[in-house]
Design a protein around this motif. Structure first.
Motif, mmCIF file in Angstrom:
data_model
loop_
_atom_site.group_PDB
_atom_site.id
_atom_site.type_symbol
_atom_site.label_atom_id
_atom_site.label_comp_id
_atom_site.label_asym_id
_atom_site.label_seq_id
_atom_site.Cartn_x
_atom_site.Cartn_y
_atom_site.Cartn_z
ATOM 1 N N ALA A 3 0.800 -1.223 0.000
ATOM 2 C CA ALA A 3 0.000 0.000 0.000
ATOM 3 C C ALA A 3 0.827 1.263 0.000
ATOM 4 O O ALA A 3 0.503 2.244 -0.660
ATOM 5 N N ASP A 4 1.961 1.251 0.739
ATOM 6 C CA ASP A 4 2.714 2.505 0.872
ATOM 7 C C ASP A 4 3.391 2.913 -0.427
ATOM 8 O O ASP A 4 3.818 4.040 -0.579
ATOM 9 N N GLN A 5 3.478 1.994 -1.405
ATOM 10 C CA GLN A 5 4.101 2.345 -2.669
ATOM 11 C C GLN A 5 3.277 3.366 -3.452
ATOM 12 O O GLN A 5 3.774 4.015 -4.357
ATOM 13 N N HIS A 6 1.987 3.510 -3.123
ATOM 14 C CA HIS A 6 1.134 4.447 -3.841
ATOM 15 C C HIS A 6 1.135 5.838 -3.213
ATOM 16 O O HIS A 6 0.543 6.758 -3.744
ATOM 17 N N LEU A 7 1.818 5.990 -2.078
ATOM 18 C CA LEU A 7 1.774 7.265 -1.364
ATOM 19 C C LEU A 7 2.691 8.306 -1.976
ATOM 20 O O LEU A 7 2.497 9.489 -1.800
ATOM 21 N N LEU A 8 3.719 7.869 -2.699
ATOM 22 C CA LEU A 8 4.699 8.788 -3.244
ATOM 23 C C LEU A 8 4.936 8.460 -4.719
ATOM 24 O O LEU A 8 4.777 7.315 -5.140
ATOM 25 N N PRO A 9 5.319 9.434 -5.525
ATOM 26 C CA PRO A 9 5.559 9.166 -6.940
ATOM 27 C C PRO A 9 6.703 8.168 -7.117
ATOM 28 O O PRO A 9 7.698 8.234 -6.409
ATOM 29 N N LEU A 10 6.559 7.244 -8.090
ATOM 30 C CA LEU A 10 7.579 6.236 -8.315
ATOM 31 C C LEU A 10 8.771 6.799 -9.084
ATOM 32 O O LEU A 10 9.865 6.306 -8.987
ATOM 33 N N ARG A 11 8.562 7.819 -9.903
ATOM 34 C CA ARG A 11 9.647 8.345 -10.731
ATOM 35 C C ARG A 11 10.249 9.594 -10.093
ATOM 36 O O ARG A 11 9.549 10.545 -9.764
ATOM 37 N N SER A 12 11.576 9.591 -9.928
ATOM 38 C CA SER A 12 12.254 10.754 -9.377
ATOM 39 C C SER A 12 12.307 11.873 -10.413
ATOM 40 O O SER A 12 12.584 11.643 -11.586
ATOM 41 N N LYS A 13 12.056 13.096 -9.979
ATOM 42 C CA LYS A 13 12.068 14.260 -10.873
ATOM 43 C C LYS A 13 13.334 15.096 -10.707
ATOM 44 O O LYS A 13 13.448 16.164 -11.286
ATOM 45 N N HIS A 14 14.279 14.624 -9.918
ATOM 46 C CA HIS A 14 15.479 15.405 -9.653
ATOM 47 C C HIS A 14 16.417 15.389 -10.852
ATOM 48 O O HIS A 14 16.456 14.434 -11.632
ATOM 49 N N ILE A 16 19.952 15.379 -13.086
ATOM 50 C CA ILE A 16 21.085 14.454 -13.108
ATOM 51 C C ILE A 16 22.239 14.933 -12.218
ATOM 52 O O ILE A 16 22.812 14.130 -11.468
ATOM 53 N N PRO A 17 22.624 16.234 -12.243
ATOM 54 C CA PRO A 17 23.717 16.669 -11.359
ATOM 55 C C PRO A 17 23.435 16.430 -9.882
ATOM 56 O O PRO A 17 24.337 16.051 -9.127
ATOM 57 N N ILE A 18 22.187 16.647 -9.459
ATOM 58 C CA ILE A 18 21.841 16.430 -8.047
ATOM 59 C C ILE A 18 21.936 14.950 -7.706
ATOM 60 O O ILE A 18 22.477 14.568 -6.652
ATOM 61 N N VAL A 19 21.424 14.105 -8.586
ATOM 62 C CA VAL A 19 21.451 12.661 -8.347
ATOM 63 C C VAL A 19 22.890 12.150 -8.319
ATOM 64 O O VAL A 19 23.285 11.392 -7.420
ATOM 65 N N PHE A 20 23.686 12.583 -9.292
ATOM 66 C CA PHE A 20 25.099 12.164 -9.339
ATOM 67 C C PHE A 20 25.844 12.667 -8.110
ATOM 68 O O PHE A 20 26.626 11.931 -7.489
ATOM 69 N N ARG A 41 23.139 5.639 1.839
ATOM 70 C CA ARG A 41 22.327 5.941 0.661
ATOM 71 C C ARG A 41 20.841 5.713 0.914
ATOM 72 O O ARG A 41 20.000 6.450 0.412
ATOM 73 N N LEU A 42 20.510 4.692 1.677
ATOM 74 C CA LEU A 42 19.110 4.327 1.891
ATOM 75 C C LEU A 42 18.270 5.460 2.481
ATOM 76 O O LEU A 42 17.217 5.806 1.924
ATOM 77 N N PRO A 43 18.691 6.086 3.603
ATOM 78 C CA PRO A 43 17.878 7.199 4.126
ATOM 79 C C PRO A 43 17.814 8.390 3.185
ATOM 80 O O PRO A 43 16.834 9.141 3.195
ATOM 81 N N LEU A 44 18.852 8.552 2.340
ATOM 82 C CA LEU A 44 18.836 9.638 1.361
ATOM 83 C C LEU A 44 17.769 9.383 0.291
ATOM 84 O O LEU A 44 17.067 10.310 -0.129
ATOM 85 N N GLY A 47 14.505 10.145 2.321
ATOM 86 C CA GLY A 47 14.325 11.508 2.815
ATOM 87 C C GLY A 47 14.444 12.586 1.759
ATOM 88 O O GLY A 47 13.644 13.520 1.719
ATOM 89 N N LEU A 48 15.456 12.469 0.875
ATOM 90 C CA LEU A 48 15.686 13.512 -0.119
ATOM 91 C C LEU A 48 14.915 13.270 -1.414
ATOM 92 O O LEU A 48 14.311 14.194 -1.965
ATOM 93 N N PHE A 49 14.936 12.021 -1.869
ATOM 94 C CA PHE A 49 14.354 11.735 -3.186
ATOM 95 C C PHE A 49 12.908 11.235 -3.122
ATOM 96 O O PHE A 49 12.276 11.051 -4.157
ATOM 97 N N GLY A 50 12.385 11.040 -1.922
ATOM 98 C CA GLY A 50 10.964 10.790 -1.758
ATOM 99 C C GLY A 50 10.460 9.410 -2.125
ATOM 100 O O GLY A 50 9.265 9.230 -2.385
ATOM 101 N N PHE A 51 11.339 8.402 -2.136
ATOM 102 C CA PHE A 51 10.875 7.049 -2.427
ATOM 103 C C PHE A 51 10.299 6.406 -1.163
ATOM 104 O O PHE A 51 10.794 6.636 -0.055
ATOM 105 N N ALA A 52 9.256 5.611 -1.346
ATOM 106 C CA ALA A 52 8.720 4.842 -0.230
ATOM 107 C C ALA A 52 9.725 3.760 0.155
ATOM 108 O O ALA A 52 10.651 3.444 -0.607
#
Length: 271
Positions: A3-14, A16-20, A41-44, A47-52
């Protein structure tokens, strides 16, 4: 899909420089202590990229796999192959437990409620912080167990490490290296190479189990994100390796442990 997978968008919108850059920062942290940095990396990812939670674990596992594949040839080049090959019973002993543990851990992760998984991840963050402090601030000596006790202890330890690595999406070197030193009396340099040999098949088993769940689609949806962040992690790890020893362990390790503990608190409080 949980269920929690539907709470946040699956695709990151950040971008490339920020992700790298985020991947590189994580790589530097890990490289400075001789590890991959997946526990940071996991909490990032959450917390930062908004993945469930489960999506973050799967992405973290994919990136950890890339980092291990890149690190393995370099690590084996640093330690004579004959020396590592002579210790093959150690790897087999741990794999006897870790492969099953990886499958079980991944199964538990996909079946947990989102709120439960956040709390489990928080608890494992505390475990990683403790392992980090113990491994880098104390001298590890072999327990000198007899063979009849060493083998079952290796299987049990491997199972536990496989479970933790699968649930967090990490390679497990933070736990494998001290285990190999304590149980089997291997020097820490060789233990680092052996840990990669155990990590790789263990991660592949967890990956195979996750691929059977609907949440695995997050990897295909964010493939570019994954490759960019993994590339940053590899580059950062190389830089972090050059900084190895620049900062005293008495300063660096408590700071990194504190980062993990703060991350654990935030995960535990995650809505």
């Amino acid at each position: 899909m949980t269920a929690d997978q539907h709470l946040l968008p699956l695709r990151s919108k950040h971008s490339i420089p920020i992700v790298f850059g985020a991947g590189a920062a994580i790589g530097v942290l890990g490289g400075m202590i001789g590890l991959g940095g997946a526990e940071f990396r996991l909490p990032l990812l959450i917390g930062l990229f908004g993945f469930a939670a489960l999506s973050a674990v799967i992405l973290n596992k994919a990136m950890s796999l890339v980092v291990v594949l890149v690190a393995l040839p370099a690590r084996l080049a640093a330690v004579p192959a004959a020396e590592v090959a002579a210790r093959w019973p150690v790897a087999v002993n741990l794999l006897a437990g870790s492969l099953l543990g990886a499958w079980v851990g991944a199964t538990w992760a996909v079946r947990m409620r989102g709120a439960t998984l956040y709390k489990v991840l928080a608890a494992l963050m505390v475990l990683m912080a403790a392992a980090l402090v113990v491994t880098h601030t104390t001298t590890l000596d072999s327990l000198a167990l007899p063979l009849w006790a060493q083998v079952p202890c290796g299987v049990v330890a491997g199972f536990g490490i496989g479970v933790v690595a699968a649930i967090m999406g990490v390679a497990g070197g933070e736990l494998l290296i001290p285990t190999i030193v304590l149980l089997f009396g291997v020097d820490i340099k060789t233990a680092g190479s052996l840990s990669l040999l155990v990590s790789l098949p263990t991660m592949l088993v967890a990956f195979a189990r996750y691929s059977r769940d609907g949440s695995f689609t997050v990897l295909g949806t964010n493939l570019r994100f994954t490759l960019v962040m993994a590339s940053g992690s590899v580059a950062g790890a190389a830089l972090g390796g050059l900084l190895l020893g620049v900062f005293p362990d008495l300063v660096l390790i408590p700071v990194l442990a504190l980062i993990l503990l703060v991350s654990a608190v935030k995960l535990a409080r995650h809505p």
